[in-house]
Design a protein around this motif. Structure first.
Motif, short mmCIF file in Angstrom:
data_model
loop_
_atom_site.label_atom_id
_atom_site.label_comp_id
_atom_site.label_asym_id
_atom_site.label_seq_id
_atom_site.Cartn_x
_atom_site.Cartn_y
_atom_site.Cartn_z
N PHE A 1 77.09 40.55 46.06
CA PHE A 1 75.79 40.85 46.69
C PHE A 1 75.74 42.34 47.05
O PHE A 1 74.70 42.98 46.96
CB PHE A 1 75.61 39.98 47.93
N ALA B 1 79.52 45.02 43.95
CA ALA B 1 80.83 45.19 43.30
C ALA B 1 80.93 44.33 42.05
O ALA B 1 80.22 43.35 41.90
CB ALA B 1 81.94 44.79 44.27
N ALA C 1 69.52 44.16 43.28
CA ALA C 1 69.17 45.19 44.26
C ALA C 1 70.26 45.24 45.32
O ALA C 1 70.67 44.21 45.84
CB ALA C 1 67.84 44.87 44.91
N LEU C 2 70.73 46.43 45.63
CA LEU C 2 71.84 46.54 46.56
C LEU C 2 71.36 46.74 47.99
O LEU C 2 70.48 47.55 48.24
CB LEU C 2 72.74 47.69 46.18
N PRO C 3 71.98 46.03 48.95
CA PRO C 3 71.72 46.31 50.35
C PRO C 3 71.92 47.81 50.59
O PRO C 3 72.83 48.42 50.01
CB PRO C 3 72.79 45.51 51.08
N GLY C 4 71.07 48.38 51.40
CA GLY C 4 71.11 49.82 51.61
C GLY C 4 69.99 50.52 50.87
O GLY C 4 69.68 51.67 51.14
N THR C 5 69.37 49.81 49.91
CA THR C 5 68.26 50.40 49.17
C THR C 5 66.96 50.18 49.94
O THR C 5 66.58 49.04 50.22
CB THR C 5 68.13 49.76 47.77
N LYS C 6 66.32 51.29 50.30
CA LYS C 6 65.12 51.22 51.13
C LYS C 6 63.99 50.50 50.39
O LYS C 6 63.75 50.75 49.21
CB LYS C 6 64.69 52.65 51.48
N LEU D 1 63.73 47.44 49.44
CA LEU D 1 64.05 46.26 48.64
C LEU D 1 64.71 45.16 49.48
O LEU D 1 65.35 44.26 48.94
CB LEU D 1 64.95 46.63 47.46
N GLU D 2 64.54 45.23 50.80
CA GLU D 2 65.13 44.21 51.67
C GLU D 2 64.69 42.83 51.19
O GLU D 2 63.50 42.60 50.95
CB GLU D 2 64.70 44.40 53.13
N HIS D 3 65.66 41.94 51.05
CA HIS D 3 65.33 40.58 50.62
C HIS D 3 66.45 39.64 51.03
O HIS D 3 67.55 40.08 51.36
CB HIS D 3 65.13 40.53 49.10
N ARG D 4 66.16 38.36 50.97
CA ARG D 4 67.12 37.33 51.34
C ARG D 4 67.40 36.44 50.15
O ARG D 4 66.48 36.08 49.41
CB ARG D 4 66.57 36.45 52.48
N GLU E 1 67.31 49.08 56.18
CA GLU E 1 67.88 48.59 54.91
C GLU E 1 69.41 48.52 54.95
O GLU E 1 70.03 48.02 54.03
CB GLU E 1 67.41 49.45 53.73
N GLU E 2 70.00 49.05 56.02
CA GLU E 2 71.46 49.00 56.09
C GLU E 2 71.98 47.75 56.79
O GLU E 2 73.18 47.53 56.87
CB GLU E 2 72.00 50.26 56.78
N VAL F 1 72.57 43.74 57.06
CA VAL F 1 72.64 42.51 56.27
C VAL F 1 72.99 41.37 57.22
O VAL F 1 73.96 41.47 57.99
CB VAL F 1 73.72 42.59 55.18
N THR G 1 65.40 42.22 56.70
CA THR G 1 66.53 43.06 56.31
C THR G 1 67.12 42.39 55.07
O THR G 1 66.57 41.42 54.57
CB THR G 1 67.61 43.07 57.41
N TYR G 2 68.24 42.91 54.59
CA TYR G 2 68.97 42.16 53.57
C TYR G 2 69.61 40.95 54.23
O TYR G 2 69.97 41.00 55.42
CB TYR G 2 70.02 43.04 52.89
N GLY G 3 69.78 39.89 53.46
CA GLY G 3 70.37 38.71 54.07
C GLY G 3 70.80 37.66 53.08
O GLY G 3 70.38 37.65 51.92
N ARG H 1 81.43 47.09 50.82
CA ARG H 1 80.39 48.01 51.29
C ARG H 1 80.55 48.31 52.78
O ARG H 1 79.75 47.88 53.61
CB ARG H 1 79.01 47.39 51.03
N LEU I 1 77.63 49.29 55.31
CA LEU I 1 76.56 48.41 55.79
C LEU I 1 76.86 47.85 57.19
O LEU I 1 78.00 47.77 57.60
CB LEU I 1 76.36 47.24 54.82
#
Lengths: 627, 342
Positions: A316, A319, A467-472, A474-477, B48-49, B51, B68-70, B89, B92
């Motif tokens: 996720f 990696a 999409a990588l966490p940290g990408t503005k 594109l937040e998603h679950r 965005e950082e 999770v 957020t990411y999740g 990561r 994060l």
């Protein structure tokens, strides 16, 4: 086979050197006797000499079963040859038995007329009784060894003599006797001991007296061969004519580790590996743990479930994530693998198969997890499955597994087995240019209307973006609940669920358009198609070649891609009158082929924890041709 | 001269997703969600950082409600997923959302190992002492004798104390608060967010459908002052409406309630809270003080510094690379004996 040289040893005795194409040696003794070690040394020396080699280590699951018992016997078989070989050999030419238990459990595999070297000193009352011998098989009036060339050697005594002035304890002195045996066999097969001498020097560098002792024992063994009248012949196996290049010895587990690291490295990614110790997969963890300077992050986690789920987390995060295990561990990972399937995240799960069910035969090989790979998860949960054919092939297949995972955003099963994992063969070191980077993309911009990011918006291969966490923006679950296609929001909509099941299946089935067609070894059509997969390749291939030489219309299809199958497989099967599927299980691939292609495939099935003998497959080929 | 980058000022609303929240009306989860949304903007970290990783259970729906990411994962495994993510990561901010069944029953193993490794994760354990999503079975924190659907004659299981488990595994940060105690919960969550290492916050959360009122002793205004001790670093353990009661260690090093001023007892005789004690014994002792046998401590039990697992893994990669040079595939392939065939 021809005698090429006769020479005097200075005592007036003449020795003959015979040239032979291939020799099968088995070292066997107690678990504590260092048989795996001398087997490996012999393999290295032969490989460096230029022979083709193939090995079959065979050891008990117990680290040290009671010394001298039948359960504690550990063996290492290898074939070295001047021609291409694909198996460690059916019958043993030379058997080295360090104690009565080893003799008892291994003698049946020694061919008639073969050479038997035994440590006579171990055949005392206690040794014989632990092995269940009522009488001593080495005694002259016992004819159980008639028909073999038997060399009864006082190995314990001669080893002690050779290290007498080094001040070792008796226990330490006795531990050198594996090198005595190795020295003798080196002499018998005209091997240069230098690589082993170097190994001893570096291994025991901190204890000079042990360096000296093991070198002395090694030399004493060779000296015995040279000076004793008993050994009238020694043998030469010339180097094999392998394709030109630089070679090294490779085991299957090493190949998996190197293949994964190489694939990640040339792709500009770092590898994340989480694992839990399990035979026979642990060496993958050991190998990868050494390679931190490639950016490899390894975690030995608390259990198999943590291993799979940690890789899901790492994936996720972007990696290239991998975990490896064997049957019981894979069973524990099922739910986590399902999570990777529904979240459509890339990762590789290596299954180094062993005898089952349950704990089964931890150190023995089997191919009985194919059905589990296909169906062993709850719900409709398809995923790609590929299998390595040989130790060296595991290198290429590892890259391929990662490629499929990343290109299709899916977990991938890479099947190996105990035989491939611990077996070794010469491996031609590849040109780096030929290791192609894996194509991966991390989406950076929203892909929907009004700047919305749709995590399940698919491309023409039905693959969703990564999409990588940290990408503005594109937040998603993601998660284990069914997702609405496109938005990825939780959905209980009946039509969406059917659509998602069909879409996930179609995505995996579509991989068939992006893998090679099924290659054949032999004519395009004929009387019999032999279909094999995984680690049986060597034996099956050798048997098919033998049948072809004998004039039979037999062809081999060795399947590397098991799910999806190569798209021409069905059509290939239909071109043959009969189909034979040899497997080390009760017929799992055969079951699938029959169900999917309505073909009347027959099976050759062996569940003994051991690989096929060439002769077993050859006999089955002839029998099926007759029917 | 200094330069500064203007970070956009975030508000709780920025952290709300477009998904309808589907907890039962008046569930304690709402308050916890609201407090998390309240404190995140104060941390000055881009949205965005973050999770949020959860397991299974009512509380584990949490990530869907955060913009957020999740990942809403599988039962009990959130700590392991979060560990993999954080190692891969470390940049994060990874939060784990879990419940008493999720983290202490099916996921007990991962919970313990996350804590002893000190992975840099923030963990909110929603403890409602019941299985809510499966409609009301007893959980590993339900008191003995509890009557539920699966224990119609009362539970015979001895319960776990989550903070004792965590402190037993040498947690570097362990705290407790209550869902409706908004100010205190915010304080504790903020402390957790700023802690480096596994920061465990147990939140007593009322399941008003299946276990209503389980934590009245700690949430009702009139009751909590008598039943709870609010821990403050360096301060004596004092409680009670009139702040006239305290905790003292007796001759057997066991906590006992004493009245200030009675029998010559002064503040100096009381137990002083030291959240920074390396040795976890005192924190463990506090975690064993449970209502109704004793007044129950709330707040930060333990907050110490220890290297984090994710840092150590990544440091080792750096160190080995510095020592041996970056990996070279040609060298790797040629390790051991090689030979050339002409």
């Amino acid at each position: 086979m021809s005698a090429v040289d006769t020479q005097s040893n200075g005592n007036g005795n003449f020795r003959t050197t015979e040239q032979v194409d291939a020799v099968v040696i088995r070292f066997c003794g107690d678990s504590g006797d260092g048989m795996q070690l001398v087997g490996t040394q012999f393999t290295n020396v032969s490989a460096v000499f230029g022979n083709d080699v193939s090995t079959l280590p065979d050891f008990p699951a117990e680290i040290r079963a009671p010394a001298g018992t039948l359960n504690g016997v550990s063996g290492f078989q290898l074939c070295f040859s001047s021609t291409d070989i694909f198996t460690p050999g059916d019958e043993v030419d030379t058997l080295v038995a360090m104690n009565p238990a080893a003799l008892k459990t291994n003698l049946a595999d020694l061919k008639r007329g073969g050479t038997l070297i035994v440590n006579k000193d171990a055949f005392d009352k206690s040794g014989l009784s632990k092995a269940g011998y009522a009488t001593n098989p080495l005694e002259d009036d016992n004819d159980s060894l008639a028909g073999y060339r038997v060399h009864k050697v006082d190995m314990t005594r001669l080893t002690r003599d050779s290290v007498a002035d080094l001040g070792l304890s008796l226990k330490e002195a006795d531990r050198c006797k594996n090198f005595f045996a190795l020295g003798l066999v080196y002499w018998l097969y005209d091997r240069d001991a230098k690589a082993t001498q170097d190994w001893i020097k570096s291994k025991f560098a901190k204890r000079p007296e042990l360096v000296q002792a093991n070198l002395s024992a090694l030399k004493a063994g060779a000296d015995l061969g040279y000076s004793t009248q008993a050994f009238t012949v020694h043998y030469k196996v010339p180097p094999a004519k392998l394709p030109p290049g630089k070679y090294r010895k490779m085991t299957g587990n090493e190949a998996v580790a190197m293949g994964l690291v190489a694939a990640a490295h040339v792709s500009g990614k770092e590898l994340f590996y989480a694992g839990y110790p399990i035979t026979p997969a642990s060496d993958i963890l050991h190998e990868l743990s050494k390679l931190k300077n490639f950016g490899v992050r390894t975690a030995q986690v608390e259990d198999e479930i943590a291993a799979i789920t940690a890789t899901v987390g790492a994936s996720f995060g972007g990696a290239f994530a991998v975990t490896a295990s064997s049957g019981p561990g894979i069973a524990l990972k099922s739910e986590g693998i399902g999570l990777a399937v529904i979240t459509e995240l890339p990762l590789v799960i290596v299954n180094v198969q062993r005898g089952g069910p349950s704990t089964g035969l931890p150190t023995k090989t089997e191919q009985a997890d194919l059905m589990m790979s296909f169906f062993g998860r709850n719900g409709e949960c398809p995923m790609p499955i590929i299998a390595a054919a040989t130790p060296g092939d595991a290198f290429d297949v590892s890259r391929e597994a990662l490629r499929l995972a990343v290109e299709f955003m899916t977990p991938v099963f890479l099947l190996s087995d105990g035989y491939i994992a611990n077996g070794a063969e010469p491996w031609k070191i590849p040109d780096l240019k030929n290791i192609k980077p894996i194509d991966f993309k991390h989406i950076k911009e929203a892909n929907g209307q009004d700047g919305q990011y749709l995590p399940y918006l698919r491309n023409d291969r039905l693959v969703r973006p990564w999409a990588l966490p940290g990408t503005k923006g594109l937040e998603h679950r993601v998660g284990g609940l069914e997702k609405s296609d496109g938005t990825g929001n939780v959905s209980y909509d009946p039509d969406n669920h059917q659509h998602m099941i069909e879409t996930r299946a179609k995505k995996i089935a579509g991989i068939a358009n992006h893998i090679p067609e099924q290659p054949l070894e032999g004519p395009d059509s004929g009387d019999l198609l032999v279909i094999s997969w995984g680690g049986t390749y060597g034996s099956v291939r050798t048997a098919v070649q033998r049948a072809q030489k004998d004039g039979h219309k037999v062809t081999l299809a060795h399947i590397r891609y098991l799910n999806p199958f190569p798209k021409n497989l069905e059509e290939v099967i239909k071109r043959f009158d009969k189909v034979l599927v040899p497997e080390l299980n009760t017929g799992q691939l055969r079951f699938l082929l029959r169900a999917m292609f309505l073909c009347d495939a027959k099976g050759l099935n062996k569940m003994k924890g051991k690989p096929f003998l060439v002769s077993e497959v050859y006999d089955a080929i002839l029998e099926n041709l007759k029917k | 001269m200094s330069t500064s980058i203007e970070l956009p000022v975030l508000t709780p609303k920025d952290f709300a997703s477009d998904q309808e929240v589907r907890w039962c009306p008046r569930c304690g989860d709402y308050s916890i969600l609201a407090q998390v949304k309240k404190i995140l903007p104060t941390l000055n970290i881009p949205k965005e950082e973050f999770v949020f990783i959860s397991g299974i259970g009512c509380s584990s729906r949490f990530p869907y409600y955060m913009n957020t990411y999740g990942m809403h994962s599988i039962h009990g495994r959130a700590p392991a997923i979060a560990t993999g993510l954080k190692v891969a990561r470390p940049d994060l901010q990874v939060w784990v959302i879990t419940g008493d069944g999720d983290s202490l029953s099916i996921g007990g193993n991962h919970f313990m190992h996350m804590i002893r490794r000190n992975v840099n994760l923030k963990v909110i354990l929603f403890n409602n002492q019941i299985y809510g999503l499966t409609k009301g079975q007893y959980s590993p924190t339900s008191p003995q004798g509890k009557r539920t659907k699966s224990t119609p004659y009362g539970s015979v299981d001895a319960p776990l104390t989550p903070l004792s488990v965590a402190i037993g595994a040498r947690a570097t940060f362990a705290a407790r608060s209550v869902d409706v105690d908004i100010k205190h919960l915010c304080y504790v969550l903020e402390r957790a967010a700023n802690h480096k290492g596994t920061a465990l916050v147990e939140v007593y959360q009322d399941c008003n459908v299946f276990n209503s009122g389980a934590f009245d002793f700690a949430s009702k205004k009139d009751q909590k002052v008598e039943n709870c001790i609010y821990l403050e670093h360096g301060k004596p353990l004092i409680f009670g409406k009139d702040r006239d009661k305290g905790i003292r260690l007796n001759h057997f090093s066991q906590p006992e309630v004493v009245e200030l001023g009675k029998g010559g007892v002064s503040e100096d005789d009381l137990l002083f809270h030291d959240e920074k004690q390396e040795n976890p014994t005192l924190a463990f002792l506090l975690s064993q003080m449970r209502y109704p046998d004793s007044p129950e401590p709330m707040g930060v039990f333990r907050a110490i510094d220890r290297p984090t697992y994710d840092d150590e893994v990544n440091e080792q990669v750096k160190d080995v690379t510095e020592k041996y040079g970056p990996g070279n595939l040609e060298d790797l392939f040629s390790t051991g004996d090689t030979w050339t065939v002409e």
